[in-house]
Scaffold this motif. Structure first.
Motif, mmCIF file in Angstrom:
data_model
loop_
_atom_site.group_PDB
_atom_site.id
_atom_site.type_symbol
_atom_site.label_atom_id
_atom_site.label_comp_id
_atom_site.label_asym_id
_atom_site.label_seq_id
_atom_site.Cartn_x
_atom_site.Cartn_y
_atom_site.Cartn_z
ATOM 1 N N ILE A 177 1.128 -61.411 -12.361
ATOM 2 C CA ILE A 177 -0.060 -60.566 -12.284
ATOM 3 C C ILE A 177 0.131 -59.366 -13.205
ATOM 4 N N GLY A 178 -0.792 -59.187 -14.117
ATOM 5 C CA GLY A 178 -0.742 -58.050 -15.036
ATOM 6 C C GLY A 178 -1.835 -57.058 -14.724
ATOM 7 N N LEU A 179 -1.462 -55.804 -14.500
ATOM 8 C CA LEU A 179 -2.415 -54.744 -14.165
ATOM 9 C C LEU A 179 -2.322 -53.623 -15.191
ATOM 10 N N HIS A 180 -3.464 -52.957 -15.415
ATOM 11 C CA HIS A 180 -3.496 -51.792 -16.297
ATOM 12 C C HIS A 180 -4.132 -50.635 -15.549
ATOM 13 N N ARG A 181 -3.347 -49.599 -15.316
ATOM 14 C CA ARG A 181 -3.793 -48.426 -14.563
ATOM 15 C C ARG A 181 -4.509 -48.845 -13.271
ATOM 16 N N PRO A 182 -3.809 -49.505 -12.373
ATOM 17 C CA PRO A 182 -4.467 -49.991 -11.149
ATOM 18 C C PRO A 182 -4.825 -48.841 -10.215
ATOM 19 N N THR A 183 -5.753 -49.139 -9.339
ATOM 20 C CA THR A 183 -6.145 -48.162 -8.326
ATOM 21 C C THR A 183 -5.155 -48.212 -7.165
ATOM 22 N N GLU A 184 -5.221 -47.213 -6.327
ATOM 23 C CA GLU A 184 -4.315 -47.171 -5.173
ATOM 24 C C GLU A 184 -4.563 -48.333 -4.216
ATOM 25 N N PRO A 185 -5.825 -48.701 -3.907
ATOM 26 C CA PRO A 185 -6.035 -49.865 -3.030
ATOM 27 C C PRO A 185 -5.463 -51.156 -3.605
ATOM 28 N N GLU A 186 -5.538 -51.332 -4.920
ATOM 29 C CA GLU A 186 -4.989 -52.540 -5.531
ATOM 30 C C GLU A 186 -3.479 -52.623 -5.339
ATOM 31 N N LEU A 187 -2.788 -51.509 -5.598
ATOM 32 C CA LEU A 187 -1.337 -51.533 -5.440
ATOM 33 C C LEU A 187 -0.930 -51.713 -3.984
ATOM 34 N N HIS A 188 -1.669 -51.083 -3.076
ATOM 35 C CA HIS A 188 -1.344 -51.254 -1.657
ATOM 36 C C HIS A 188 -1.619 -52.688 -1.207
ATOM 37 N N SER A 189 -2.627 -53.294 -1.802
ATOM 38 C CA SER A 189 -2.892 -54.699 -1.510
ATOM 39 C C SER A 189 -1.721 -55.569 -1.947
ATOM 40 N N LEU A 190 -1.202 -55.311 -3.134
ATOM 41 C CA LEU A 190 -0.036 -56.046 -3.616
ATOM 42 C C LEU A 190 1.190 -55.748 -2.757
ATOM 43 N N ALA A 191 1.345 -54.482 -2.342
ATOM 44 C CA ALA A 191 2.509 -54.104 -1.532
ATOM 45 C C ALA A 191 2.512 -54.849 -0.203
ATOM 46 N N GLU A 192 1.340 -54.992 0.409
ATOM 47 C CA GLU A 192 1.259 -55.706 1.668
ATOM 48 C C GLU A 192 1.510 -57.199 1.475
ATOM 49 N N GLU A 193 0.999 -57.734 0.390
ATOM 50 C CA GLU A 193 1.141 -59.170 0.150
ATOM 51 C C GLU A 193 2.575 -59.567 -0.185
ATOM 52 N N PHE A 194 3.236 -58.762 -1.015
ATOM 53 C CA PHE A 194 4.571 -59.131 -1.500
ATOM 54 C C PHE A 194 5.681 -58.271 -0.917
#
Length: 374
Positions: A73-90
């Motif tokens: 997964i490649g992200l560019h300047r992600p938002t806080e909800p996006e990163l927290h979504s990834l943190a919960e998933e992985f």
């Protein structure tokens, strides 16, 4: 950089989990509102792309359906909800997530359980403005995922992804292969920066000896860029040494080990060049300061010589003015129209006046000559 050899695949990149190890946290249900800054997301199996999700939620779902696959997964300047979504998933560590959100981190490598967190600073040289543009890259690696969070224009990870997809035997080696490919791309990106800085240093040396008045500003600005470049490259040596130290523990593929050593060699070479640049700019600044001081001293000497010569001319003028003033004084007195003046009707009055003028002028001339005024 020399072309890497084709790599052999081994059954696993990481040691098998211990039966006593805690089970990974349950993955959350996908959020249908995931959006935004996903630059590219793909699912790979045996080094071949098998799915291209269009959202994080779809990526999570696809990965569950292919437990033997790997998500990139490649992200560019992600938002806080996006990163927290990834943190919960992985199951990403909160401190690593916080670093990825805030950016402005130093290059580093940290392990949080089964997850590896890497921070890199990529660079590209802008020749027009003579500046080094730095981009920050955060990488999360697990046994079945790679997440890249990019802040800035560099590096171009799409080129890395294309290169990996063109070599499925390499991509099949898993997340570690992706990490090493990204490291290689970042380090290769330093090459044009080194070349650009070297060119500017050569130009600055020419300007210094040419006496360009703007060269000092250019030296300071380039020195600042070199210091930033040094901060980006120097920590990589320790990071790569740390990765190489874990070869045995994490059963890293033998060809990947060679690949990482090659990257480490390039990093060491780049770091040494950057250290040389900083020392060279320091020496150039010292030389420039010396030349400026010499030029100022020469100008002061020239002013002193000019002042001395002017003073000599003033003394000569003053001396001749005094010599000419004496007969003028005598002539002025005897030129006054008074009948009762002494020696006015004296037969020797005129010769006496002329003689007096001559004696006074000669005396003054001798005095000024002895004092080097004439």
């Amino acid at each position: 950089m020399a072309k890497k050899r084709t790599w052999r695949r081994q059954p696993a990149l990481t040691p098998a989990p211990s039966p006593l190890a805690p089970k990974p946290a349950a993955r959350r249900q996908p959020d249908p509102h995931d959006h935004a800054s996903v630059v590219n997301a793909a699912l790979y199996r045996d080094g071949v792309r098998v799915a291209t999700p269009d959202s994080l939620a779809e990526t999570f779902r696809q990965l569950r359906e292919h437990p033997d696959g790997m998500a990139w997964i490649g992200l560019h300047r992600p938002t806080e909800p996006e990163l927290h979504s990834l943190a919960e998933e992985f199951d990403l560590h909160p401190l690593a997530v916080e670093d990825a959100l805030e950016a402005h981190q130093r290059p580093k490598l940290e392990r949080y359980g089964e997850t590896l967190f890497v921070v890199l600073r990529a660079a590209r040289y802008l020749d027009a403005s003579e500046e080094v543009d730095f981009g920050e890259l955060h990488i999360f690696l697990g046994h079945d995922f790679v997440i890249t969070v990019r802040h800035g224009a560099a590096p171009d990870l799409s080129a890395v992804r294309r290169r990996m997809e063109e070599a499925p035997e390499l991509l099949a080696l898993g997340p570690e292969a992706v990490l090493y490919a990204i490291l290689d791309a970042v380090v290769d990106g330093y090459v044009p920066v080194v070349s650009g800085v070297q060119t500017d240093i050569d130009e600055i040396e020419t300007e210094v000896f040419r006496g360009d008045p703007e060269v000092s500003r250019r030296i300071y600005e380039l020195s600042r860029e070199v210091v930033e470049f040094q901060r980006a490259t120097r920590p990589l040596i320790g990071m790569l040494n740390g990765l190489m130290a874990g070869f045995t523990k994490y059963r890293t593929d033998e060809e990947l080990q060679r690949y990482l050593r090659d990257v480490a060699d390039h990093v060491t070479h780049t770091s040494e060049r950057v250290d040389t640049f900083r020392q060279a700019l320091t020496d150039i600044l010292t030389v420039n300061a010396t030349l400026v001081t010499q030029q100022q001293n020469a100008e002061m000497r020239a002013l002193a010589v000019a002042g001395f010569e002017q003073n000599e001319e003033i003394k000569k003028i003053s001396a001749w003015a005094a010599i000419l003033f004496a007969p003028t004084l005598v002539g002025t007195i005897y030129g006054m129209n008074f009948d009762t003046m002494p020696e006015l009707h004296w037969t020797l009055g005129y010769p006496f006046a002329i003689g007096l003028m001559a004696v006074v002028c000669t005396g003054l001339y001798v005095i000024f000559k002895r004092r080097d005024w004439l």
